[in-house]
Design a protein around this motif. Structure first.
Motif, PDB file in Angstrom:
ATOM      1  N   LEU A 225      -0.394 -23.716  26.197  1.00  0.00           N
ATOM      2  CA  LEU A 225       0.804 -23.567  25.370  1.00  0.00           C
ATOM      3  C   LEU A 225       1.519 -24.904  25.278  1.00  0.00           C
ATOM      4  O   LEU A 225       1.850 -25.484  26.298  1.00  0.00           O
ATOM      5  CB  LEU A 225       1.745 -22.529  25.987  1.00  0.00           C
TER       6      LEU A 225
ATOM      7  N   TYR B 159       5.540 -25.533  26.919  1.00  0.00           N
ATOM      8  CA  TYR B 159       6.041 -25.646  28.288  1.00  0.00           C
ATOM      9  C   TYR B 159       5.356 -26.766  29.071  1.00  0.00           C
ATOM     10  O   TYR B 159       4.158 -26.968  28.968  1.00  0.00           O
ATOM     11  CB  TYR B 159       5.837 -24.330  29.042  1.00  0.00           C
TER      12      TYR B 159
ATOM     13  N   ALA C  10       9.891 -13.888  31.526  1.00  0.00           N
ATOM     14  CA  ALA C  10       8.974 -13.793  30.392  1.00  0.00           C
ATOM     15  C   ALA C  10       8.564 -15.170  29.900  1.00  0.00           C
ATOM     16  O   ALA C  10       9.322 -16.134  30.028  1.00  0.00           O
ATOM     17  CB  ALA C  10       9.646 -13.024  29.264  1.00  0.00           C
ATOM     18  N   VAL C  11       7.372 -15.266  29.380  1.00  0.00           N
ATOM     19  CA  VAL C  11       6.893 -16.525  28.811  1.00  0.00           C
ATOM     20  C   VAL C  11       6.644 -16.295  27.324  1.00  0.00           C
ATOM     21  O   VAL C  11       5.583 -15.800  26.942  1.00  0.00           O
ATOM     22  CB  VAL C  11       5.593 -16.986  29.483  1.00  0.00           C
ATOM     23  N   PRO C  12       7.633 -16.629  26.500  1.00  0.00           N
ATOM     24  CA  PRO C  12       7.445 -16.413  25.065  1.00  0.00           C
ATOM     25  C   PRO C  12       6.230 -17.177  24.544  1.00  0.00           C
ATOM     26  O   PRO C  12       5.912 -18.249  25.044  1.00  0.00           O
ATOM     27  CB  PRO C  12       8.730 -16.962  24.451  1.00  0.00           C
ATOM     28  N   SER C  13       5.608 -16.625  23.587  1.00  0.00           N
ATOM     29  CA  SER C  13       4.389 -17.117  22.938  1.00  0.00           C
ATOM     30  C   SER C  13       3.165 -17.215  23.855  1.00  0.00           C
ATOM     31  O   SER C  13       2.167 -17.816  23.502  1.00  0.00           O
ATOM     32  CB  SER C  13       4.609 -18.410  22.124  1.00  0.00           C
ATOM     33  N   ALA C  14       3.250 -16.604  25.010  1.00  0.00           N
ATOM     34  CA  ALA C  14       2.077 -16.556  25.890  1.00  0.00           C
ATOM     35  C   ALA C  14       1.154 -15.429  25.411  1.00  0.00           C
ATOM     36  O   ALA C  14       1.575 -14.571  24.646  1.00  0.00           O
ATOM     37  CB  ALA C  14       2.527 -16.305  27.317  1.00  0.00           C
ATOM     38  N   PRO C  15      -0.095 -15.435  25.863  1.00  0.00           N
ATOM     39  CA  PRO C  15      -0.977 -14.318  25.527  1.00  0.00           C
ATOM     40  C   PRO C  15      -0.331 -12.999  25.943  1.00  0.00           C
ATOM     41  O   PRO C  15       0.425 -12.944  26.900  1.00  0.00           O
ATOM     42  CB  PRO C  15      -2.223 -14.592  26.360  1.00  0.00           C
TER      43      PRO C  15
ATOM     44  N   ILE D 150      -0.020 -11.674  29.527  1.00  0.00           N
ATOM     45  CA  ILE D 150       0.830 -12.372  30.485  1.00  0.00           C
ATOM     46  C   ILE D 150       2.219 -11.762  30.433  1.00  0.00           C
ATOM     47  O   ILE D 150       2.947 -11.924  29.468  1.00  0.00           O
ATOM     48  CB  ILE D 150       0.923 -13.882  30.161  1.00  0.00           C
TER      49      ILE D 150
ATOM     50  N   VAL E 170      -5.138 -18.883  25.535  1.00  0.00           N
ATOM     51  CA  VAL E 170      -4.117 -18.865  24.497  1.00  0.00           C
ATOM     52  C   VAL E 170      -4.809 -18.889  23.146  1.00  0.00           C
ATOM     53  O   VAL E 170      -5.646 -19.743  22.887  1.00  0.00           O
ATOM     54  CB  VAL E 170      -3.200 -20.091  24.631  1.00  0.00           C
TER      55      VAL E 170
END
Lengths: 752, 152
Positions: free
Chosen positions: A570, A573, B35-40, B43, B143
């Motif tokens: 990604l 980050y 939370a991890v936005p735009s993660a798979p 996740i 990803v």
């Protein structure tokens, strides 16, 4: 001089350790005389000392070790067998080497008369030449065996464990050896040496710590794990502090404040242990520069400032390659040959300056030359040819931006490009490497005068200052290194300074347009509407942009932690960290965001075209305000740019108005007049201009201001149809004139 | 792989899974997630495991199973995988069971391929069937490159 002193200091530390090892090896060898392994080890040690002493011009030391080495090589190759006599003479050699090293440490040379090298050399030769009368040596110098024995007994316990020495040797170097070396306070040495000529000069030991005693070699892994631990400690401290802030227990508060202080100091101290002077990298430069200058037929005067600037060893390691590359480039493409320089009226000797210093928590390294500089026009031309940027973009770029194009990958991969451009072989690699360690690189150049390359790197990677911002329920950390400023916009300011171009919001900040992106978009959510904006202005590479955030918390020291492999790809980050309350917060990767959202690249036009093609029915319209509150719209695809000109820049030619723009004349048409409205009072100091380009010519359409960009299916009605107006449509629930652009542009035809 | 016979077991949407005990670091009750936005999709977020950042991966989502009821909090099975530590979010934890004497069989062909992909095989226990999870493969989630605004 300092360089030499440093090298000698390193040599001494290393040799002393080697000698301790040697003593042990020799003693062990007596137990197992046939051991090829031990002999090889001894041989290597002596060989190393010989090599270095030759390099440093310690001739007596070199002579002694040379003979010793010869003897050892025979032994190693099995041409001779080890016997007591040989051991004896070898131990004497070791002692003499030690004495010579002490003399080097205290006086800076190995020329001390009190060390009897010649006798030992003779003894070694005697053994070497087969007259196995090894006893000769000791009998000639009755003191000697005693001295040797002492060494044997004393050395092993005093020495560090063997494996540590072996592992760590190339890595860690004492940081401050100079003071001991340069001014060795010879006062004590002289009286001592006369009576006891053969005893290694130990007299000065109590007076001050020698090179060997003042530094300790530590396993780098140990240091790394200490850094890790102190990182944990800092986190825990943050958590404790947060909890105790509201506590009423005075004792607890006091203790936690103390903890705060101690943890900070500890962190600082631990970080220092990993710091090394940049001089380590620079010490290699004179040689590189000399060789290259010779090879390229340049005459170069290399100057270096700020050797002592320290930075984390892992960073230093990573910096070596890029710096060397930049220095090479400066010589190869910057500094001209003496003939060219003379012709240009410059000193035939080129100047290359390496400077390093600390600046606001970062290390800055500058590489500047007084060579021919970089011609932005050439760069721009080549960049356009290579398709790195479009002609349009080139016209809009500042000189500095253009010069920094040489760091773009597309620019530097092709060899022929670099030949034309002057600089750039692998410059993208340089930048990638520097960015990998959290640094930035920037190139400035003046044609004919020279080029300066500025590399900025953080002091350390493990703990960084960061701004914590809030978005939704989560918090995110933006590294301070990327941070430029914070801007808060409300009400009127918001309306005046933020506008949208092709759906992309822009912030007008002190005369510059900054692309804006909201945190929500960064995180892949829809952009929210807001009545007020908090913009974090950040810098990534040569691009500055604004990130709109919900809330700004505060700046903190955060510990950068890696994130799992599932998330590494990604771009958004850079890692994660743990906040004071124990929750995880993600660290934003500012350059990554810029790239992911195509802020830095020339992708925008193509994506826009695609969108137009897919969604044929709807048109993007730029909605304007003219004539004091009337609405007009024109197709966004016809708008190449929004500009703002000071009123006093408007010049007249006949009845036509124009401004100088991009090295040309931009004819202006006042939209209000063109569509049959009366012009509003123009007391403003600025005029807003929509720049329209077609077929290579440009027209500036003067408007009051941009209201919005809307994507809509236009239902055109004939209401209001007149010269310059195709008709009207309801856009955003308001009747809006649709501008007949062709007709309006035709009005400007007067001046063309 | 070697012959392993002890499995840490758990349930995911009624399926009975086991992971070799040697690759399980610990089992934790529900932990707060970031939370991890735009993660798979699989996740679920990141947890703070004593100062270490651990990725939490929802096995239901990973296996294409329906999401957990809103009020049901998942448990964390912390496994070591490819040098990292990953938390697998599961419905419920079972016992550690010893299966010595049982033969690992390949997953039956009619098991959905997304499940087949992440198991070593199955063990037919007397009263149930144990799916032996390959923690490494289960934790491999890549990803998907974003379609919008990619870099050239």
């Amino acid at each position: 001089m300092d360089d030499d002193a440093e090298i000698i200091a390193e040599f001494l530390v290393e040799s002393h350790e080697n000698l301790d090892q040697l003593d042990r090896d020799l003693v062990e060898l007596e137990q197992q005389p046939g051991s090829r392994e031990l002999l090889s080890s001894i041989f290597r040690t002596i060989h190393t000392i010989k090599g270095t002493s030759g390099f440093l011009a310690f001739n007596r030391l070199e002579e002694l070790t040379h003979v010793g080495e010869n003897l050892l090589s025979r032994l190693r190759d099995g041409e001779r067998v080890m016997d007591a006599g040989t051991t004896e003479v070898l131990l004497r050699m070791v002692d003499t080497v030690r004495a010579l090293l002490d003399s080097v440490e205290s006086t800076g040379t190995d020329a001390a008369d009190d060390v009897d090298v010649e006798t030992v050399v003779a003894a070694l030769r005697a053994v070497l030449e087969g007259s196995s009368e090894a006893g000769e040596g000791p009998s000639a110098e009755p003191d000697e065996p005693g001295a040797a024995a002492t060494t044997i007994d004393d050395a092993p316990p005093a020495a560090p464990p063997a494996e540590v020495v072996a592992e760590v040797v190339p890595e860690v170097v004492p940081i401050e050896p100079e003071p001991v070396l340069v001014e060795p306070e010879p006062v004590l040495v002289e009286p001592v040496e006369t009576p006891a000529a053969d005893v290694p000069a130990e007299g000065d030991a109590p007076e001050h710590r020698g090179v060997v005693d003042s530094s300790v070699r530590v396993d780098v892994d140990l240091l790394d794990s200490l850094v890790q631990l102190v990182g944990e400690l800092v986190l825990t401290r943050n958590q404790v502090l947060q909890r105790t802030e509201s506590s009423e227990d005075v004792e607890l508060v006091r203790a936690s404040q103390r903890l705060d202080l101690v943890a900070s100091e500890l962190q600082e101290g631990i970080m220092k242990t990993r710091m090394q002077p940049i001089g380590q990298v620079w010490s290699k430069m004179p040689r590189i520069v000399r060789d290259l200058a010779h090879q390229l037929g340049r005459d170069v005067d290399l100057q270096m400032e700020g050797h002592e600037t320290e930075l984390d060893r892992s960073l230093l390691e990573a910096l070596k390659g890029p710096l060397t590359h930049l220095v090479r480039n400066a010589l190869d493409h910057g500094i001209e040959t003496p003939a060219v320089r003379t012709a240009a009226g410059k000193d035939p000797k080129g100047r290359l300056l390496l400077r390093s210093f600390h600046e606001s928590g970062q290390v800055v390294v500058e590489i500047s030359d007084d060579g021919k500089g970089i011609d932005p026009d050439t760069i721009a031309r080549v960049a356009i040819e290579r398709g790195v940027i479009t002609r349009d973009q080139a016209a809009r770029m500042e000189t500095r931006e253009i010069i920094n194009l040489i760091f773009r990958p597309g620019f530097s991969t092709a060899a022929e490009v670099t030949n034309v451009s002057g600089r750039g072989v692998g410059m993208d690699v340089v930048r990638t490497n520097i960015e990998r360690i959290g640094g930035t690189v920037d190139m400035q150049s003046q044609v004919g005068l020279g080029t300066t390359c500025r590399v900025r790197i953080p002091l350390t990677l493990a703990i960084i200052p960061a701004l914590v911002v809030g978005e939704g329920e989560e918090r995110y950390a933006i590294p301070q290194a990327n941070l430029v400023e914070l801007v808060r916009l409300e009400g009127e300011d918001l309306a005046n300074n933020v506008e949208e171009l092709a759906g992309a919001p822009l912030l007008r900040l002190r005369g510059h347009l900054l692309p804006l992106i909201s945190m929500a978009e960064v995180l892949g959510r829809p952009r929210p509407d807001a009545s007020a904006l908090t913009v974090v202005v950040v810098q990534a590479d040569d691009l500055r942009f604004g990130i709109c955030v919900d809330e700004v918390h505060d700046t903190q020291e955060i510990v950068v932690k890696p994130i799992g492999r599932q998330l590494k790809a990604l771009p958004t980050y850079a890692g994660a960290t743990i906040m004071g309350d124990g929750r995880v917060a993600l660290i934003l990767d500012v350059p990554g965001i810029a790239h992911a959202h195509a802020l830095a690249q020339n992708v925008a036009p193509t994506t826009r075209d695609n969108r137009a093609a897919i969604d044929e029915d709807s048109t993007a319209l730029l909605v304007l305000e003219v004539a004091g509150g009337r609405r007009a719209a024109l197709p966004l695809r016809e708008v190449s740019r929004l500009e703002e000109f000071p009123t006093d820049r408007i010049e007249r030619s006949g009845r036509a108005e124009a401004v100088q723009y991009r090295d040309g004349i931009l004819p202006l048409v006042r939209l209000a007049g063109a569509i049959g409205l009366s012009e509003g009072s123009s007391e403003d100091e600025q005029v807003s201009v929509v720049v329209h380009e077609s077929g290579g010519s440009r027209v500036g359409i003067v408007i009051d201001r941009v209201l919005d960009v809307v994507e809509t299916t236009v239902v055109c009605s004939d209401v209001g149809r007149r010269a310059g107006v195709l008709g009207s449509a309801v856009i955003q629930d308001r009747v809006t004139d649709l501008v007949d652009l062709d007709a309006v542009v035709a009005l400007s035809g007067v001046g063309a | 792989m070697g012959e392993q016979s002890q499995y840490c077991t758990f349930w995911v949407d009624g399926l009975f899974f086991g992971v070799g005990v040697e690759c399980v670091q610990e089992v934790l009750r529900y932990q707060q997630l970031t939370a991890v936005p735009s993660a798979p999709e699989a996740i679920q977020g990141l947890i703070n495991l004593r100062g270490q950042i651990v990725t939490a991966l929802d096995l239901r989502c990973r296996l294409g199973l329906p999401p957990r009821a809103d009020d049901a909090l998942p448990m964390n099975v912390i496994v070591r995988s490819r040098g990292e530590v990953v938390s697998l979010l599961v419905d419920d934890i079972g016992d550690v069971i010893d299966t010595s004497g049982l033969e690992l069989e390949p997953a039956p062909a009619n098991v959905p391929s997304v499940v087949q992909d992440v198991v070593h095989g199955v063990l037919a226990l007397p009263d149930s069937i144990l799916l032996v999870l390959d923690a490494d493969r289960a934790a491999d989630v890549s990803v998907v490159p974003e379609t919008t605004g990619g870099t050239p």
